[in-house]
Design a protein around this motif. Structure first.
Motif, PDB file in Angstrom:
ATOM      1  N   THR A 118       0.838  -1.199   0.000  1.00  7.97           N
ATOM      2  CA  THR A 118       0.000   0.000   0.000  1.00  7.97           C
ATOM      3  C   THR A 118       0.873   1.250   0.000  1.00  7.97           C
ATOM      4  O   THR A 118       0.588   2.228  -0.711  1.00  7.97           O
ATOM      5  CB  THR A 118      -0.926  -0.003   1.235  1.00  7.97           C
ATOM      6  N   CYS A 119       1.958   1.211   0.773  1.00  9.06           N
ATOM      7  CA  CYS A 119       2.871   2.361   0.825  1.00  9.06           C
ATOM      8  C   CYS A 119       3.433   2.676  -0.555  1.00  9.06           C
ATOM      9  O   CYS A 119       3.566   3.844  -0.940  1.00  9.06           O
ATOM     10  CB  CYS A 119       4.027   2.089   1.788  1.00  9.06           C
ATOM     11  N   TYR A 120       3.803   1.626  -1.287  1.00 12.78           N
ATOM     12  CA  TYR A 120       4.505   1.818  -2.567  1.00 12.78           C
ATOM     13  C   TYR A 120       3.606   1.637  -3.789  1.00 12.78           C
ATOM     14  O   TYR A 120       4.076   1.772  -4.925  1.00 12.78           O
ATOM     15  CB  TYR A 120       5.681   0.837  -2.660  1.00 12.78           C
ATOM     16  N   ASP A 121       2.312   1.303  -3.539  1.00  6.36           N
ATOM     17  CA  ASP A 121       1.382   1.031  -4.642  1.00  6.36           C
ATOM     18  C   ASP A 121       2.006   0.027  -5.613  1.00  6.36           C
ATOM     19  O   ASP A 121       2.056   0.259  -6.829  1.00  6.36           O
ATOM     20  CB  ASP A 121       1.018   2.327  -5.371  1.00  6.36           C
ATOM     21  N   SER A 122       2.476  -1.076  -5.040  1.00  3.46           N
ATOM     22  CA  SER A 122       3.242  -2.038  -5.840  1.00  3.46           C
ATOM     23  C   SER A 122       2.677  -3.457  -5.742  1.00  3.46           C
ATOM     24  O   SER A 122       3.421  -4.430  -5.785  1.00  3.46           O
ATOM     25  CB  SER A 122       4.711  -2.048  -5.373  1.00  3.46           C
ATOM     26  N   PHE A 123       1.360  -3.569  -5.599  1.00  2.00           N
ATOM     27  CA  PHE A 123       0.739  -4.889  -5.457  1.00  2.00           C
ATOM     28  C   PHE A 123       1.111  -5.815  -6.611  1.00  2.00           C
ATOM     29  O   PHE A 123       1.329  -7.009  -6.421  1.00  2.00           O
ATOM     30  CB  PHE A 123      -0.786  -4.750  -5.367  1.00  2.00           C
ATOM     31  N   SER A 124       1.191  -5.268  -7.818  1.00  2.00           N
ATOM     32  CA  SER A 124       1.438  -6.101  -9.000  1.00  2.00           C
ATOM     33  C   SER A 124       2.829  -6.727  -9.001  1.00  2.00           C
ATOM     34  O   SER A 124       3.085  -7.674  -9.751  1.00  2.00           O
ATOM     35  CB  SER A 124       1.254  -5.281 -10.279  1.00  2.00           C
ATOM     36  N   ASN A 125       3.734  -6.245  -8.144  1.00  2.00           N
ATOM     37  CA  ASN A 125       5.095  -6.780  -8.105  1.00  2.00           C
ATOM     38  C   ASN A 125       5.262  -7.953  -7.140  1.00  2.00           C
ATOM     39  O   ASN A 125       6.342  -8.542  -7.070  1.00  2.00           O
ATOM     40  CB  ASN A 125       6.082  -5.679  -7.696  1.00  2.00           C
ATOM     41  N   SER A 126       4.210  -8.296  -6.425  1.00  3.10           N
ATOM     42  CA  SER A 126       4.324  -9.356  -5.421  1.00  3.10           C
ATOM     43  C   SER A 126       4.452 -10.726  -6.068  1.00  3.10           C
ATOM     44  O   SER A 126       3.855 -11.004  -7.112  1.00  3.10           O
ATOM     45  CB  SER A 126       3.108  -9.348  -4.494  1.00  3.10           C
ATOM     46  N   GLU A 127       5.211 -11.593  -5.442  1.00  2.00           N
ATOM     47  CA  GLU A 127       5.275 -12.992  -5.876  1.00  2.00           C
ATOM     48  C   GLU A 127       4.081 -13.786  -5.362  1.00  2.00           C
ATOM     49  O   GLU A 127       3.862 -14.929  -5.775  1.00  2.00           O
ATOM     50  CB  GLU A 127       6.594 -13.645  -5.407  1.00  2.00           C
ATOM     51  N   ASN A 128       3.289 -13.178  -4.464  1.00  2.00           N
ATOM     52  CA  ASN A 128       2.094 -13.833  -3.922  1.00  2.00           C
ATOM     53  C   ASN A 128       0.869 -13.380  -4.719  1.00  2.00           C
ATOM     54  O   ASN A 128       0.520 -12.185  -4.722  1.00  2.00           O
ATOM     55  CB  ASN A 128       1.929 -13.475  -2.436  1.00  2.00           C
ATOM     56  N   GLU A 129       0.238 -14.318  -5.410  1.00  2.00           N
ATOM     57  CA  GLU A 129      -0.838 -13.995  -6.337  1.00  2.00           C
ATOM     58  C   GLU A 129      -1.969 -13.244  -5.651  1.00  2.00           C
ATOM     59  O   GLU A 129      -2.554 -12.313  -6.229  1.00  2.00           O
ATOM     60  CB  GLU A 129      -1.378 -15.283  -6.975  1.00  2.00           C
ATOM     61  N   VAL A 130      -2.286 -13.629  -4.423  1.00  2.03           N
ATOM     62  CA  VAL A 130      -3.406 -12.977  -3.736  1.00  2.03           C
ATOM     63  C   VAL A 130      -3.087 -11.502  -3.459  1.00  2.03           C
ATOM     64  O   VAL A 130      -3.992 -10.649  -3.494  1.00  2.03           O
ATOM     65  CB  VAL A 130      -3.754 -13.726  -2.424  1.00  2.03           C
ATOM     66  N   ILE A 131      -1.830 -11.181  -3.207  1.00  5.37           N
ATOM     67  CA  ILE A 131      -1.439  -9.780  -3.016  1.00  5.37           C
ATOM     68  C   ILE A 131      -1.576  -9.012  -4.328  1.00  5.37           C
ATOM     69  O   ILE A 131      -2.066  -7.865  -4.364  1.00  5.37           O
ATOM     70  CB  ILE A 131       0.000  -9.675  -2.475  1.00  5.37           C
ATOM     71  N   LYS A 132      -1.164  -9.630  -5.443  1.00  2.00           N
ATOM     72  CA  LYS A 132      -1.342  -8.991  -6.757  1.00  2.00           C
ATOM     73  C   LYS A 132      -2.798  -8.618  -6.989  1.00  2.00           C
ATOM     74  O   LYS A 132      -3.112  -7.544  -7.521  1.00  2.00           O
ATOM     75  CB  LYS A 132      -0.884  -9.928  -7.863  1.00  2.00           C
ATOM     76  N   ASN A 133      -3.697  -9.506  -6.586  1.00  4.65           N
ATOM     77  CA  ASN A 133      -5.121  -9.301  -6.856  1.00  4.65           C
ATOM     78  C   ASN A 133      -5.738  -8.147  -6.057  1.00  4.65           C
ATOM     79  O   ASN A 133      -6.809  -7.654  -6.393  1.00  4.65           O
ATOM     80  CB  ASN A 133      -5.901 -10.579  -6.573  1.00  4.65           C
ATOM     81  N   ILE A 134      -5.037  -7.721  -4.977  1.00  2.00           N
ATOM     82  CA  ILE A 134      -5.572  -6.613  -4.182  1.00  2.00           C
ATOM     83  C   ILE A 134      -5.656  -5.339  -5.018  1.00  2.00           C
ATOM     84  O   ILE A 134      -6.517  -4.478  -4.788  1.00  2.00           O
ATOM     85  CB  ILE A 134      -4.701  -6.381  -2.918  1.00  2.00           C
ATOM     86  N   GLU A 135      -4.791  -5.227  -6.017  1.00  3.94           N
ATOM     87  CA  GLU A 135      -4.781  -4.027  -6.860  1.00  3.94           C
ATOM     88  C   GLU A 135      -6.112  -3.810  -7.554  1.00  3.94           C
ATOM     89  O   GLU A 135      -6.564  -2.670  -7.719  1.00  3.94           O
ATOM     90  CB  GLU A 135      -3.660  -4.129  -7.898  1.00  3.94           C
ATOM     91  N   SER A 136      -6.777  -4.904  -7.919  1.00  4.17           N
ATOM     92  CA  SER A 136      -8.033  -4.768  -8.670  1.00  4.17           C
ATOM     93  C   SER A 136      -9.258  -5.244  -7.894  1.00  4.17           C
ATOM     94  O   SER A 136     -10.390  -5.058  -8.368  1.00  4.17           O
ATOM     95  CB  SER A 136      -7.943  -5.565  -9.981  1.00  4.17           C
ATOM     96  N   HIS A 137      -9.043  -5.863  -6.723  1.00  3.04           N
ATOM     97  CA  HIS A 137     -10.173  -6.379  -5.951  1.00  3.04           C
ATOM     98  C   HIS A 137     -10.004  -6.050  -4.461  1.00  3.04           C
ATOM     99  O   HIS A 137      -8.942  -6.303  -3.899  1.00  3.04           O
ATOM    100  CB  HIS A 137     -10.289  -7.907  -6.079  1.00  3.04           C
ATOM    101  N   MET A 138     -11.049  -5.501  -3.846  1.00  2.00           N
ATOM    102  CA  MET A 138     -11.045  -5.432  -2.387  1.00  2.00           C
ATOM    103  C   MET A 138     -11.137  -6.869  -1.860  1.00  2.00           C
ATOM    104  O   MET A 138     -11.985  -7.651  -2.324  1.00  2.00           O
ATOM    105  CB  MET A 138     -12.227  -4.613  -1.877  1.00  2.00           C
ATOM    106  N   PRO A 139     -10.285  -7.271  -0.935  1.00  2.00           N
ATOM    107  CA  PRO A 139     -10.258  -8.673  -0.501  1.00  2.00           C
ATOM    108  C   PRO A 139     -11.583  -9.128   0.117  1.00  2.00           C
ATOM    109  O   PRO A 139     -12.187  -8.413   0.918  1.00  2.00           O
ATOM    110  CB  PRO A 139      -9.142  -8.688   0.539  1.00  2.00           C
ATOM    111  N   ASN A 140     -12.035 -10.311  -0.291  1.00  2.00           N
ATOM    112  CA  ASN A 140     -13.180 -10.944   0.360  1.00  2.00           C
ATOM    113  C   ASN A 140     -12.647 -11.895   1.434  1.00  2.00           C
ATOM    114  O   ASN A 140     -11.444 -11.975   1.685  1.00  2.00           O
ATOM    115  CB  ASN A 140     -14.058 -11.674  -0.663  1.00  2.00           C
ATOM    116  N   ASP A 141     -13.538 -12.632   2.091  1.00  2.00           N
ATOM    117  CA  ASP A 141     -13.115 -13.499   3.186  1.00  2.00           C
ATOM    118  C   ASP A 141     -12.100 -14.539   2.730  1.00  2.00           C
ATOM    119  O   ASP A 141     -11.119 -14.818   3.431  1.00  2.00           O
ATOM    120  CB  ASP A 141     -14.331 -14.210   3.806  1.00  2.00           C
ATOM    121  N   ALA A 142     -12.328 -15.117   1.564  1.00  2.00           N
ATOM    122  CA  ALA A 142     -11.413 -16.144   1.061  1.00  2.00           C
ATOM    123  C   ALA A 142     -10.031 -15.556   0.793  1.00  2.00           C
ATOM    124  O   ALA A 142      -8.999 -16.170   1.110  1.00  2.00           O
ATOM    125  CB  ALA A 142     -11.982 -16.778  -0.212  1.00  2.00           C
TER     126      ALA A 142
END
Length: 278
Positions: A31-55
């Motif tokens: 969030t600090c760096y607006d760099s979700f797309s650079n994560s090796e963790n797919e679920v973190i990448k997805n935060i850029e385009s989706h607010m996280p649901n429970d899953a």
């Protein structure tokens, strides 16, 4: 058991009760760096385009590795993001002396076994010793409680003897000792079991406990008495704690505790706060 300065000591026991994972810390850093797309963790990448649901939240909390956190911890020393990970430990069998040291670590949540509410057994043993027993009855009873971090029976007899003497002094100067020592409903038991210390002790133990009994008797115990506690640290504070308390300059009992806490801390946290040996 450990022998220190000629006295045997027991080590504390530690269990990790819960840990919140490192995924939230990576989410905070991204969030600090607006760099979700650079994560090796797919679920973190997805935060850029989706607010996280429970899953997604469950998946975030199950993340085991983060290249970004490793870089921030060891290359850029951006440690504030470590505050988003928390660990809670159940600690048994450390000392009141360690508790004093522990309290100097400001950023922690700590809940400790209260002497205000948990001294009834000691007082009951003393009352029983004065109505059918003797000092040896009191000493033997308290030895069975395993209440000290010192494990040397000879030394612990000295400790318990001092507790007895302080209680006996207080008994002589307080007008109605029994009124501060036992619950009102238990006072008739003293007459009922007069002359039988063991039966009186058992009856007092089974009866109603005196509320806040420790208020009148905190002075009788030393820093050698065992305490149990639950502590919760954020990862940045835990780093500070381990750095200071696993040091050879630290008080030996809190060093033992830090080592036990470190032993039960998963590697995904230790890798971010303990410098790897080359």
């Amino acid at each position: 058991m450990e022998n220190v300065y000629g006295i045997e000591y027991s080590r504390p026991e530690v269990v990790l009760l819960q840990d919140t994972g490192i995924g939230v810390a990576e989410s905070a850093a991204r969030t600090c760096y607006d760099s979700f797309s650079n994560s090796e963790n797919e679920v973190i990448k997805n935060i850029e385009s989706h607010m996280p649901n429970d899953a997604m939240c469950d998946e975030i909390n199950s993340i085991e590795d983060s290249n970004l956190l490793d870089d921030l911890a060891w290359t850029y020393f951006h440690h504030s993001i470590l505050e988003h990970a928390n660990l809670s430990f159940l600690i048994r069998g450390t000392s009141r002396g360690v508790l004093q040291e522990h309290a100097r670590h400001r950023i922690q949540a700590i809940s400790v076994r209260s002497t205000r509410y948990t001294m009834s057994s000691i007082i009951n043993a003393f009352v029983a010793s004065k109505h059918g027993g003797d000092k040896e009855f009191f000493i033997s009873k308290l030895l069975s409680f395993d209440m000290f971090v010192t494990a040397d029976e000879g030394y612990n007899r000295v400790e318990i003897g001092a507790i007895y003497d302080k209680l006996d002094y207080q008994r002589k100067v307080v007008e109605d000792f029994h009124s501060i020592a036992v619950a009102k409903s238990s006072i008739p038991l003293i007459e009922q079991y007069q002359g039988d210390a063991e039966a009186l002790f058992d009856a007092l133990q089974a009866g109603k406990k005196k509320r806040n009994v420790g208020d009148a008797f905190k002075h009788i115990i030393s820093d050698n008495v065992k305490v149990d506690m639950v502590v919760t640290f954020n990862l940045r504070s835990l780093k500070n704690y381990f750095t200071l308390r696993d040091s050879g300059a630290a008080y030996f009992q809190i060093r033992w505790l830090a080592q036990e806490m470190m032993r039960v801390t998963p590697s995904k946290y230790l890798d971010l706060i303990i410098k790897k040996k080359s």
